[in-house]
Design a protein around this motif. Structure first.
Motif, PDB file in Angstrom:
ATOM      1  N   PHE A   1      36.132  66.907  -3.402  1.00  0.00           N
ATOM      2  CA  PHE A   1      36.235  67.453  -4.756  1.00  0.00           C
ATOM      3  C   PHE A   1      37.294  66.682  -5.530  1.00  0.00           C
ATOM      4  O   PHE A   1      38.191  66.093  -4.944  1.00  0.00           O
ATOM      5  CB  PHE A   1      36.629  68.934  -4.719  1.00  0.00           C
ATOM      6  CG  PHE A   1      35.636  69.800  -4.005  1.00  0.00           C
ATOM      7  CD1 PHE A   1      34.528  70.304  -4.668  1.00  0.00           C
ATOM      8  CD2 PHE A   1      35.797  70.115  -2.665  1.00  0.00           C
ATOM      9  CE1 PHE A   1      33.610  71.112  -4.019  1.00  0.00           C
ATOM     10  CE2 PHE A   1      34.888  70.911  -1.997  1.00  0.00           C
ATOM     11  CZ  PHE A   1      33.784  71.416  -2.672  1.00  0.00           C
ATOM     12  N   LEU A   2      37.189  66.733  -6.856  1.00  0.00           N
ATOM     13  CA  LEU A   2      38.193  66.127  -7.723  1.00  0.00           C
ATOM     14  C   LEU A   2      38.820  67.206  -8.599  1.00  0.00           C
ATOM     15  O   LEU A   2      38.146  68.176  -8.964  1.00  0.00           O
ATOM     16  CB  LEU A   2      37.551  65.061  -8.623  1.00  0.00           C
ATOM     17  CG  LEU A   2      37.055  63.799  -7.913  1.00  0.00           C
ATOM     18  CD1 LEU A   2      36.278  62.930  -8.879  1.00  0.00           C
ATOM     19  CD2 LEU A   2      38.211  63.039  -7.295  1.00  0.00           C
ATOM     20  N   PRO A   3      40.104  67.047  -8.943  1.00  0.00           N
ATOM     21  CA  PRO A   3      40.727  68.011  -9.857  1.00  0.00           C
ATOM     22  C   PRO A   3      40.246  67.786 -11.276  1.00  0.00           C
ATOM     23  O   PRO A   3      39.869  66.659 -11.615  1.00  0.00           O
ATOM     24  CB  PRO A   3      42.225  67.708  -9.722  1.00  0.00           C
ATOM     25  CG  PRO A   3      42.305  66.301  -9.238  1.00  0.00           C
ATOM     26  CD  PRO A   3      41.042  66.034  -8.460  1.00  0.00           C
ATOM     27  N   PRO A   4      40.221  68.793 -12.082  1.00  0.00           N
ATOM     28  CA  PRO A   4      40.554  70.172 -11.732  1.00  0.00           C
ATOM     29  C   PRO A   4      39.371  70.841 -11.036  1.00  0.00           C
ATOM     30  O   PRO A   4      38.221  70.679 -11.452  1.00  0.00           O
ATOM     31  CB  PRO A   4      40.818  70.829 -13.081  1.00  0.00           C
ATOM     32  CG  PRO A   4      39.971  70.051 -14.053  1.00  0.00           C
ATOM     33  CD  PRO A   4      39.915  68.639 -13.513  1.00  0.00           C
ATOM     34  N   LEU A   5      39.651  71.559  -9.970  1.00  0.00           N
ATOM     35  CA  LEU A   5      38.649  72.311  -9.222  1.00  0.00           C
ATOM     36  C   LEU A   5      38.812  73.780  -9.567  1.00  0.00           C
ATOM     37  O   LEU A   5      39.892  74.345  -9.372  1.00  0.00           O
ATOM     38  CB  LEU A   5      38.824  72.095  -7.721  1.00  0.00           C
ATOM     39  CG  LEU A   5      37.909  72.894  -6.798  1.00  0.00           C
ATOM     40  CD1 LEU A   5      36.442  72.512  -7.028  1.00  0.00           C
ATOM     41  CD2 LEU A   5      38.309  72.685  -5.350  1.00  0.00           C
TER      42      LEU A   5
ATOM     43  N   SER B   1      38.974  58.789  -6.212  1.00  0.00           N
ATOM     44  CA  SER B   1      40.176  59.607  -6.271  1.00  0.00           C
ATOM     45  C   SER B   1      40.316  60.198  -7.672  1.00  0.00           C
ATOM     46  O   SER B   1      39.562  59.845  -8.587  1.00  0.00           O
ATOM     47  CB  SER B   1      41.416  58.776  -5.930  1.00  0.00           C
ATOM     48  OG  SER B   1      41.654  57.832  -6.959  1.00  0.00           O
ATOM     49  N   ALA B   2      41.290  61.068  -7.833  1.00  0.00           N
ATOM     50  CA  ALA B   2      41.525  61.700  -9.136  1.00  0.00           C
ATOM     51  C   ALA B   2      41.821  60.667 -10.218  1.00  0.00           C
ATOM     52  O   ALA B   2      41.511  60.879 -11.388  1.00  0.00           O
ATOM     53  CB  ALA B   2      42.673  62.699  -9.031  1.00  0.00           C
ATOM     54  N   SER B   3      42.398  59.531  -9.835  1.00  0.00           N
ATOM     55  CA  SER B   3      42.716  58.478 -10.809  1.00  0.00           C
ATOM     56  C   SER B   3      41.491  57.651 -11.197  1.00  0.00           C
ATOM     57  O   SER B   3      41.563  56.817 -12.080  1.00  0.00           O
ATOM     58  CB  SER B   3      43.782  57.545 -10.233  1.00  0.00           C
ATOM     59  OG  SER B   3      43.228  56.779  -9.168  1.00  0.00           O
ATOM     60  N   GLY B   4      40.386  57.862 -10.499  1.00  0.00           N
ATOM     61  CA  GLY B   4      39.184  57.081 -10.746  1.00  0.00           C
ATOM     62  C   GLY B   4      39.037  55.895  -9.810  1.00  0.00           C
ATOM     63  O   GLY B   4      38.007  55.232  -9.800  1.00  0.00           O
ATOM     64  N   GLN B   5      40.071  55.629  -9.031  1.00  0.00           N
ATOM     65  CA  GLN B   5      40.040  54.527  -8.070  1.00  0.00           C
ATOM     66  C   GLN B   5      39.069  54.863  -6.942  1.00  0.00           C
ATOM     67  O   GLN B   5      38.966  56.009  -6.518  1.00  0.00           O
ATOM     68  CB  GLN B   5      41.448  54.330  -7.499  1.00  0.00           C
ATOM     69  CG  GLN B   5      41.542  53.308  -6.397  1.00  0.00           C
ATOM     70  CD  GLN B   5      42.960  53.173  -5.882  1.00  0.00           C
ATOM     71  OE1 GLN B   5      43.917  53.226  -6.647  1.00  0.00           O
ATOM     72  NE2 GLN B   5      43.108  53.017  -4.577  1.00  0.00           N
TER      73      GLN B   5
END
Length: 176
Positions: A36-40, A157-161
């Motif tokens: 999952f990615l934030p925000p969840l 990842s949350a940063s888009g990486q």
């Protein structure tokens, strides 16, 4: 103080969705790579846990919860392979520990219990994947898991990486 570890039934999980949803949201908000990615939202997390409860109901999943003073602080799942040629193996999924409770051996305790219950279920091979470079990778290596390979750009990842993931395994035969 050691955590109390319990294997939960599907209906115990269904009755505790808010606690498990909050645990998953905490892990994702803290950067855990658990799908999952934030925000969840708690709603999406709750839907996920209902899917887990369904898998438990059919006998395909084991859920182990860690409690400290009656508060849920962590969990791990064992997904039992069901194909005829795979009944000797299982997959470790979503080892999570609340960020305020980390570095106390809870993850290690959950993994040891997952291995014990896997043995009881007749499983001799455990597999898992984790983001390369995460603290979890160090934990798994310290517990005897071996690296099978790395897949670059596997998960966002949350940063888009796009991060690499490490595939790992542990043969439970003659290991303790």
């Amino acid at each position: 103080m050691s955590p109390l570890l319990r294997e939960l039934s599907w209906n115990e999980l269904a009755g505790s969705l808010a606690w498990f949803s909050a645990l998953l949201v905490d892990a994702v908000e803290d950067g855990a790579s658990v799908g999952f990615l934030p925000p969840l939202s708690c709603g999406v997390a709750g839907q996920y846990w209902m899917e887990v409860a369904q898998a438990m109901k059919t006998g395909g999943r084991i859920l182990i919860a860690a409690y400290m003073e009656d508060t849920l602080v962590g969990s791990v799942q064992v997904d039992l392979a069901t194909k005829p040629n795979a009944l000797h193996r299982a997959e470790i999924q979503k080892l999570v520990v609340h960020r305020q409770m980390r570095r106390r051996g809870i993850g290690r305790s959950l993994m040891a219990e997952a291995e014990r219950l896997s043995r009881e279920a007749g499983r001799t091979l455990l597999i898992l994947d984790t983001r390369q470079g995460d603290r979890s990778e160090v934990l798994y290596l310290s517990m005897g898991y071996k690296q099978a390979g790395v897949i670059p750009g596997y998960a966002k990842s949350a940063s888009g990486q796009l991060d690499s993931t490490v595939l790992m395994y542990r043969n439970l035969v003659d290991s303790s």
